[in-house]
Design a protein around this motif. Structure first.
Motif, short mmCIF file in Angstrom:
data_model
loop_
_atom_site.label_atom_id
_atom_site.label_comp_id
_atom_site.label_asym_id
_atom_site.label_seq_id
_atom_site.Cartn_x
_atom_site.Cartn_y
_atom_site.Cartn_z
N LEU A 113 0.81 -1.22 0.00
CA LEU A 113 0.00 0.00 0.00
C LEU A 113 0.85 1.27 0.00
N LYS A 114 2.15 1.13 0.20
CA LYS A 114 3.04 2.30 0.28
C LYS A 114 3.50 2.73 -1.10
N VAL A 115 3.46 4.04 -1.33
CA VAL A 115 3.96 4.61 -2.58
C VAL A 115 5.03 5.64 -2.21
N ARG A 135 19.79 2.23 -1.45
CA ARG A 135 19.67 2.61 -0.04
C ARG A 135 18.69 3.75 0.23
N PRO A 136 18.80 4.91 -0.41
CA PRO A 136 17.87 6.00 -0.08
C PRO A 136 16.40 5.61 -0.25
N TRP A 137 16.11 4.79 -1.25
CA TRP A 137 14.73 4.33 -1.45
C TRP A 137 14.30 3.42 -0.30
N LEU A 138 15.19 2.53 0.13
CA LEU A 138 14.89 1.67 1.28
C LEU A 138 14.60 2.52 2.51
N TYR A 139 15.40 3.58 2.72
CA TYR A 139 15.21 4.46 3.87
C TYR A 139 13.85 5.15 3.78
N ASP A 140 13.51 5.68 2.59
CA ASP A 140 12.23 6.36 2.40
C ASP A 140 11.05 5.43 2.68
N LEU A 141 11.21 4.18 2.33
CA LEU A 141 10.16 3.17 2.53
C LEU A 141 10.14 2.67 3.98
N GLY A 142 11.24 2.89 4.71
CA GLY A 142 11.36 2.36 6.06
C GLY A 142 11.62 0.87 6.05
N ALA A 143 12.26 0.39 4.98
CA ALA A 143 12.44 -1.05 4.75
C ALA A 143 13.82 -1.53 5.15
N VAL A 144 13.89 -2.84 5.38
CA VAL A 144 15.16 -3.52 5.62
C VAL A 144 15.20 -4.69 4.66
N SER A 145 16.32 -4.84 3.94
CA SER A 145 16.43 -5.96 3.01
C SER A 145 17.52 -6.91 3.48
N SER A 146 17.38 -8.17 3.08
CA SER A 146 18.35 -9.19 3.45
C SER A 146 18.61 -10.09 2.25
N THR A 147 19.84 -10.10 1.75
CA THR A 147 20.18 -11.02 0.68
C THR A 147 20.28 -12.44 1.21
N LEU A 148 20.61 -12.59 2.48
CA LEU A 148 20.67 -13.92 3.09
C LEU A 148 19.29 -14.60 3.06
N HIS A 149 18.25 -13.81 3.30
CA HIS A 149 16.89 -14.35 3.33
C HIS A 149 16.14 -14.11 2.03
N LEU A 150 16.75 -13.36 1.11
CA LEU A 150 16.13 -12.98 -0.16
C LEU A 150 14.76 -12.37 0.05
N LYS A 151 14.71 -11.43 1.02
CA LYS A 151 13.46 -10.76 1.36
C LYS A 151 13.72 -9.32 1.75
N ARG A 157 1.09 0.37 7.83
CA ARG A 157 0.10 0.64 8.87
C ARG A 157 0.59 0.04 10.18
N ASP A 158 -0.11 -0.92 10.75
CA ASP A 158 0.32 -1.49 12.02
C ASP A 158 0.83 -2.92 11.86
N GLN A 159 1.34 -3.23 10.67
CA GLN A 159 1.84 -4.57 10.39
C GLN A 159 3.22 -4.51 9.74
N ILE A 160 3.90 -5.64 9.78
CA ILE A 160 5.15 -5.81 9.04
C ILE A 160 4.81 -6.63 7.80
N LYS A 161 5.13 -6.09 6.64
CA LYS A 161 4.89 -6.79 5.38
C LYS A 161 6.24 -7.21 4.82
N GLU A 162 6.22 -8.18 3.91
CA GLU A 162 7.48 -8.60 3.29
C GLU A 162 7.31 -8.72 1.79
N LEU A 163 8.39 -8.49 1.12
CA LEU A 163 8.49 -8.65 -0.32
C LEU A 163 9.55 -9.72 -0.55
N VAL A 164 9.18 -10.79 -1.19
CA VAL A 164 10.08 -11.93 -1.35
C VAL A 164 10.73 -11.87 -2.73
N GLY A 165 12.04 -12.05 -2.75
CA GLY A 165 12.77 -12.08 -4.01
C GLY A 165 12.65 -13.43 -4.68
#
Length: 194
Positions: A113-115, A135-151, A157-165
């Motif tokens: 839902l985030k743009v 990096r700056p886009w990840l910061y703007d989104l408030g996201a954390v990425s992990s190549t180890l987990h490919l996610k 809102r009040d949840q943690i969502k994930e994007l799977v590679g």
């Protein structure tokens, strides 16, 4: 003499609830690696919605600072060269060659839902990826990425969502990049003028 009386309860009022603030934790667990072929050394490649289109083969690169949009995707998004604004600082490509950008453009990037608006530098060069998010886009989104987990995890809102590679798409991009490498002449061929 005064006697303290307990407060009179208002039978019409509702009991007050304590406000609880929930802190969301962006993290990864060992079970987040389920579904990946181990061991591996793959990059994180995902699908994102950019400029209103679902875009595949998006490299999420924590080590870069410039969001890159390759010309094939630029044309695929039905954008015109007139839509670009000036950007004339040269970039250094993965192959070590200097690339002169064609310009810059701002596009919406949607994850769940985030743009987040992102300024992309458009280059006319080959890549097995369509774009590179950094990096700056990840910061703007408030996201954390992990190549180890490919996610990638991000608050929504009040949840943690994930994007799977996609590990298979990542490997397809690697093979395409290797297959595209121009032939390198051996030093003996160069010395003989071949």
């Amino acid at each position: 003499m005064f006697v303290a009386r307990p407060p009179v309860e208002d039978l019409n009022s509702k009991p007050k609830r304590a406000r609880i603030e929930i802190q969301l934790a962006l993290s990864f667990l060992d079970e987040d690696k389920v579904g990946t072929i181990q061991p591996y050394d793959d990059v994180l490649v995902v699908t994102l919605r950019i400029g209103g289109y679902d875009v595949k083969r998006v490299l999420v690169d924590q080590d870069s600072g410039a969001k890159i949009l390759y010309i094939d995707l630029y044309k695929g998004l039905n954008l015109n060269l007139e839509d670009l604004t000036a950007y004339d600082l040269p970039l250094l490509g993965f192959d070590g060659k200097v690339v002169v950008p064609r310009g810059q453009i701002r596009l919406p990037v949607q994850v769940g839902l985030k743009v987040v608006e992102a300024d992309f530098i458009m280059v006319d060069a080959y890549s097995s990826y369509t774009t590179i998010m950094v990096r700056p886009w990840l910061y703007d989104l408030g996201a954390v990425s992990s190549t180890l987990h490919l996610k990638m995890t991000y608050p929504s809102r009040d949840q943690i969502k994930e994007l799977v590679g996609s590990q298979s798409v990542t490997r397809q991009c690697l093979v395409a990049a290797i297959m595209h490498q121009p032939e390198v002449k051996s030093s003996a061929s160069v010395e003989r003028g071949l």
